[in-house]
Design a protein around this motif. Structure first.
Motif, PDB file in Angstrom:
ATOM      1  N   VAL A  11       0.853  -1.198   0.000  1.00 22.56           N
ATOM      2  CA  VAL A  11       0.000   0.000   0.000  1.00 22.56           C
ATOM      3  C   VAL A  11       0.889   1.249   0.000  1.00 22.56           C
ATOM      4  CG1 VAL A  11      -1.679   1.339   1.332  1.00 22.56           C
ATOM      5  CG2 VAL A  11      -1.957  -1.135   1.110  1.00 22.56           C
ATOM      6  N   ARG A  14       2.366   1.896  -3.391  1.00 20.07           N
ATOM      7  CA  ARG A  14       1.387   2.386  -4.367  1.00 20.07           C
ATOM      8  C   ARG A  14       0.999   3.827  -4.095  1.00 20.07           C
ATOM      9  NH1 ARG A  14      -0.180  -1.375  -8.105  1.00 20.07           N
ATOM     10  NH2 ARG A  14      -1.241   0.460  -8.879  1.00 20.07           N
ATOM     11  N   LEU A  15       1.144   4.255  -2.842  1.00 21.26           N
ATOM     12  CA  LEU A  15       0.799   5.642  -2.497  1.00 21.26           C
ATOM     13  C   LEU A  15       2.033   6.542  -2.528  1.00 21.26           C
ATOM     14  CD1 LEU A  15      -1.661   5.010   0.486  1.00 21.26           C
ATOM     15  CD2 LEU A  15      -2.259   5.868  -1.776  1.00 21.26           C
ATOM     16  N   ARG A  17       4.632   6.529  -0.651  1.00 17.68           N
ATOM     17  CA  ARG A  17       4.886   7.009   0.710  1.00 17.68           C
ATOM     18  C   ARG A  17       6.376   7.248   0.923  1.00 17.68           C
ATOM     19  NH1 ARG A  17       1.706   9.379   3.007  1.00 17.68           N
ATOM     20  NH2 ARG A  17       0.087   7.795   3.088  1.00 17.68           N
ATOM     21  N   GLY A  25       1.153  13.489   6.350  1.00 17.01           N
ATOM     22  CA  GLY A  25      -0.050  12.637   6.351  1.00 17.01           C
ATOM     23  C   GLY A  25      -0.548  12.388   7.762  1.00 17.01           C
ATOM     24  N   ILE A  29      -4.110  13.390   9.628  1.00 15.77           N
ATOM     25  CA  ILE A  29      -4.972  12.428  10.316  1.00 15.77           C
ATOM     26  C   ILE A  29      -5.323  12.915  11.711  1.00 15.77           C
ATOM     27  CG2 ILE A  29      -4.850  10.175  11.482  1.00 15.77           C
ATOM     28  CD1 ILE A  29      -3.696   9.041   8.932  1.00 15.77           C
TER      29      ILE A  29
ATOM     30  N   ARG B  59     -10.707  10.220   1.579  1.00 14.77           N
ATOM     31  CA  ARG B  59      -9.728  10.685   2.563  1.00 14.77           C
ATOM     32  C   ARG B  59      -8.959   9.490   3.140  1.00 14.77           C
ATOM     33  NH1 ARG B  59     -12.953  13.436   6.679  1.00 14.77           N
ATOM     34  NH2 ARG B  59     -13.671  14.595   4.864  1.00 14.77           N
ATOM     35  N   ILE B  61      -8.686   6.358   1.749  1.00 11.22           N
ATOM     36  CA  ILE B  61      -7.952   5.542   0.775  1.00 11.22           C
ATOM     37  C   ILE B  61      -6.683   6.259   0.294  1.00 11.22           C
ATOM     38  CG2 ILE B  61      -8.134   4.477  -1.513  1.00 11.22           C
ATOM     39  CD1 ILE B  61     -11.218   4.138  -0.614  1.00 11.22           C
ATOM     40  N   GLU B  62      -6.727   7.587   0.264  1.00 14.98           N
ATOM     41  CA  GLU B  62      -5.544   8.334  -0.172  1.00 14.98           C
ATOM     42  C   GLU B  62      -4.395   8.254   0.832  1.00 14.98           C
ATOM     43  OE1 GLU B  62      -7.345  12.082  -1.013  1.00 14.98           O
ATOM     44  OE2 GLU B  62      -8.284  11.295  -2.844  1.00 14.98           O
ATOM     45  N   ASN B  63      -4.712   7.900   2.077  1.00  7.36           N
ATOM     46  CA  ASN B  63      -3.654   7.687   3.089  1.00  7.36           C
ATOM     47  C   ASN B  63      -3.891   6.364   3.810  1.00  7.36           C
ATOM     48  OD1 ASN B  63      -1.798  10.049   3.228  1.00  7.36           O
ATOM     49  ND2 ASN B  63      -3.727  11.150   3.433  1.00  7.36           N
ATOM     50  N   LEU B  64      -4.249   5.344   3.026  1.00  3.40           N
ATOM     51  CA  LEU B  64      -4.738   4.106   3.631  1.00  3.40           C
ATOM     52  C   LEU B  64      -3.755   3.501   4.634  1.00  3.40           C
ATOM     53  CD1 LEU B  64      -7.035   2.074   3.754  1.00  3.40           C
ATOM     54  CD2 LEU B  64      -5.984   0.822   1.870  1.00  3.40           C
ATOM     55  N   VAL B 301      -5.171   0.210  -4.808  1.00  8.21           N
ATOM     56  CA  VAL B 301      -4.787   1.515  -4.247  1.00  8.21           C
ATOM     57  C   VAL B 301      -3.855   2.212  -5.242  1.00  8.21           C
ATOM     58  CG1 VAL B 301      -3.540   2.664  -2.372  1.00  8.21           C
ATOM     59  CG2 VAL B 301      -4.958   0.657  -1.884  1.00  8.21           C
TER      60      VAL B 301
END
Lengths: 220, 469
Positions: A11, A14-15, A17, A25, A29, B59, B61-64, B301
């Motif tokens: 994940v 894919r983002l 990070r 981020g 949150i 919100r 899923i963009e920072n899952l 994702v």
């Protein structure tokens, strides 16, 4: 590699990070959690009496029945009348927090404990009630066991008018303010249990209660 | 659940030829649709609520990764064990291990699509743990030799009362009855004994709440409450995408989920469950496990299909889909039917395993219009079709046909000649009638509908004629 690291790793990849954007981020949150922003909401009356009216109307729509009484002292007699009217046993389990009411004076045999399979009637209070949808908000705990609203075929809930709020949001805000942390179980109950699985025919009493009766206490 | 999506065409033909299924689907058609239409009117600004729900889901899923860490931390702080599963096999292994550790003989289950993805019931049986489905619909399917569900909300929408009556008589050894309340009562009595004797409850989760480490469960029957109140072990199985930030977000989503699913302003039971039984509490599990599942989700994702991860499993898209309404859910050949399934099945099981699903839609956009979180389902279906072409997954005759078409279409003279011939051929075929009941070259097109007769001349001929006038 553990599945946790594998899944989170993919994940993250894919983002895109990076340590830097993880910092921003996480800040986003924490900000979202602190803000607790609400979404758009249907207009609700602000007057208490109108909220009571709405709760009653919506509860009826969910096949519950409702009686309005003056004070908690009137509750045992109201419950006894309701049960007698339907030819139901005058025997019930009650939330320990309501054990102090004069149930035997109204001709009822009550035990203050969690419910077991064959208890015919369960009497609960509620943490609060939600006018928007006609919903009881029940918070589980030693003094308010979840089984009492679940196992018996008849569920009777005492609803203090002062605890009727507009929406789920107010219910959660009350829980945060009064309980500190969430109880193990918050159960929102809107009418008796139902199913429509066989040919979309609605049948009440699938697994939970067949009937839910609200006793609204106006002057608690 | 065994993947049968590659047999879609055959499944669909069988569904069309099955009179019981056709009668059941006809009976169900429109009920959820009408109730939803009424229920959404209670929301003053339905569009704004949909938009807000879409943003909540985006919100997360963009920072899952970060939201999952947050959820894990909050759940663990309340005494829950958070486990992770890459695929169905790992779900099965984890649940069996938990069952063995706690000496479980019987597990009562509230509906969980993830456990269908994993084929969990068979794995539990093989390990000597009896799984009991407790949602009435799921129970009916289980006693019919683990038949797959045909809808994510109404699993036995395809079954007739007579079929249920036969099944109950056979399984419960009771006199046959066809009264629906009596059948429901019979199931209640049978299942009540299971609730009271099971050591483990297994549920899905409609949402995971990062703020509090809770799971939100939505049911009408109350079986969700039973499996999470009575047994001493509770296992929650959800996809990693199910996280939402706050309780306020849950309130917003709960204005949409039941309305979109069953047309109710709220479901009869919504439970927010956090941690294990407290000191002095007489009910609730002593052990709580969350299994967070990938099974194909992580790869979505950040992809062009990311919008699909917003899905809150309401079933509105299938309720409104003319294809679903005609063939039912089992024809789609996996856990998720209808438009959402036609996107999810290829994404989670591989494009090559569900070659016909992206084509099992008319792209009429009914699904896009009703989706409470605004997933552009027709766009996603179209993208999947493009992917199939890019990866040369379409059948050879289709590829050949399109190549031939491209060759002809890039030669104007030949194209003009071809279309003139085709139009006259169709007119001759219609034989003076307004439509053609059966196309000779493509009989499948006219199996359920007539082909309209062309007016007589092609656009190019008419254009040339007008240009001269």
């Amino acid at each position: 590699m553990s599945s946790r690291d594998d899944i989170l790793g993919r994940v993250r990849a894919r983002l895109n990070r990076t340590p830097e954007n993880a910092v921003t981020g996480r800040a986003a949150i924490e900000a979202a959690l602190a803000m607790k922003a609400q979404g758009p909401r249907p207009a609700m009356p602000s007057q208490k009496s109108a909220l009571v009216e709405r709760l009653v109307e919506k509860s009826l729509g969910f096949s519950s029945t409702v009686e309005r009484i003056g004070t908690y002292n009137d509750a045992p007699a109201a419950v006894a009348r309701y049960l007698a009217g339907l030819d139901l046993p005058l025997r019930a389990v009650v939330w320990p927090q309501l054990a102090h009411l004069d149930w035997s004076g109204a001709g009822l045999t009550v035990e203050a404990r969690g419910a077991v399979d064959r208890d015919p009637v369960g009497i609960t209070g509620c943490f609060c009630a939600i006018a928007e949808t006609g919903t009881l908000m029940l918070c589980g705990g030693p003094e308010s066991p979840a089984s009492v609203s679940l196992l018996p075929e008849t569920h009777i809930a005492l609803v203090p008018a002062s605890r009727i709020v507009a929406g789920m949001e107010e219910g959660f805000a009350l829980a945060r303010a009064e309980l500190g942390q969430l109880p193990r179980a918050i159960n929102f109950v809107s009418g008796p249990s139902r199913t429509g699985d066989i040919e979309q025919t609605i049948v009440l009493g699938a697994h939970g209660p067949y009937r839910v009766h609200l006793v609204v206490v106006e002057n608690d | 659940m065994k993947l049968r999506a590659h047999r879609f065409k055959q499944n669909a033909l069988e569904a069309l030829a099955n009179p019981v299924l056709q009668a059941s689907m006809k009976k169900a058609k429109g009920k959820f649709v009408d109730k939803r239409a009424i229920a959404i009117k209670e929301i003053d600004d339905f569009e704004a609520t949909r938009e807000a729900a879409k943003e909540i889901r985006n919100r997360v899923i963009e920072n899952l990764d970060l939201w999952l860490e947050k959820f894990e931390q909050a759940a663990a702080a309340r005494g829950a064990h958070v486990l992770w599963a890459k695929d169905g096999a790992e779900i099965c292994r984890l649940v069996v291990d938990i069952g063995r550790k706690h000496g479980v003989k019987k597990a009562v289950k509230s509906k969980s699509m993830l456990s269908e993805e994993a084929g969990l019931n068979l794995a539990l049986e093989a390990a000597g743990i009896q799984p009991v489905e407790t949602d009435l619909g799921e129970y009916i399917l289980q006693i019919n030799d683990n038949e797959p569900p045909s809808h994510i909300i109404a699993p036995v929408v395809h079954k007739s009362l007579d079929e249920v009556a036969d099944l109950f008589q056979k399984t419960h050894h009771t006199p046959r009855k066809t009264d629906i309340p009596q059948l429901t009562r019979e199931a209640r009595e049978v299942l009540r004994q299971h609730f009271l004797s099971a050591e483990m409850g297994i549920s899905g989760g409609n949402f995971l709440i990062a703020e509090t480490g809770s799971v939100a469960l939505v049911t009408n029957e109350g079986n969700g409450r039973m499996v999470t109140t009575l047994p001493r072990v509770h296992v929650v199985i959800t996809g990693i995408e199910k996280v939402i930030p706050t309780l306020e977000d849950l309130a917003t989503l709960m204005r949409l989920l039941p309305r979109s699913a069953t047309g109710q302003s709220i479901s009869n039971y919504v439970s927010v469950l956090t941690g294990t039984k407290a000191e002095g509490e007489s009910d609730g599990p002593e052990h709580l496990y969350f299994i967070l599942v990938d099974n194909g989700r992580a790869e979505v994702v950040g992809s062009e299909f990311q919008d699909m991860l917003r899905c809150i499993r309401c079933g509105a898209c299938m309720n409104h889909c003319p294809v679903y309404q005609t063939i039912g859910g089992q024809a789609y050949g996996w856990v998720y039917p209808g438009p959402m399934g036609s996107v999810l099945t290829p994404l989670y099981t591989g494009l090559e395993n569900a070659i016909d699903l992206p084509h099992a839609a008319t792209l009429c956009n009914q699904c896009g219009v009703v989706c409470p979180v605004k997933i552009p389902l027709p766009d996603l279906l179209r993208k999947l079709r493009e992917k199939q072409v890019e990866r040369h997954l379409r059948p050879w005759f289709e590829r050949l046909a399109f190549r031939l078409w491209a060759w002809v279409a890039s030669r104007p003279a030949l194209y003009g000649l071809g279309t003139r011939f085709a139009v006259r051929y169709l007119k001759w075929l219609a034989d003076g009638k307004g439509s053609i009941p059966r196309l000779g070259l493509a009989p499948e097109w006219t199996r359920g509908r007539n082909f309209p007769t062309p007016e007589g001349r092609t656009f190019r001929e008419l254009y040339a004629q007008r240009g001269r006038a």
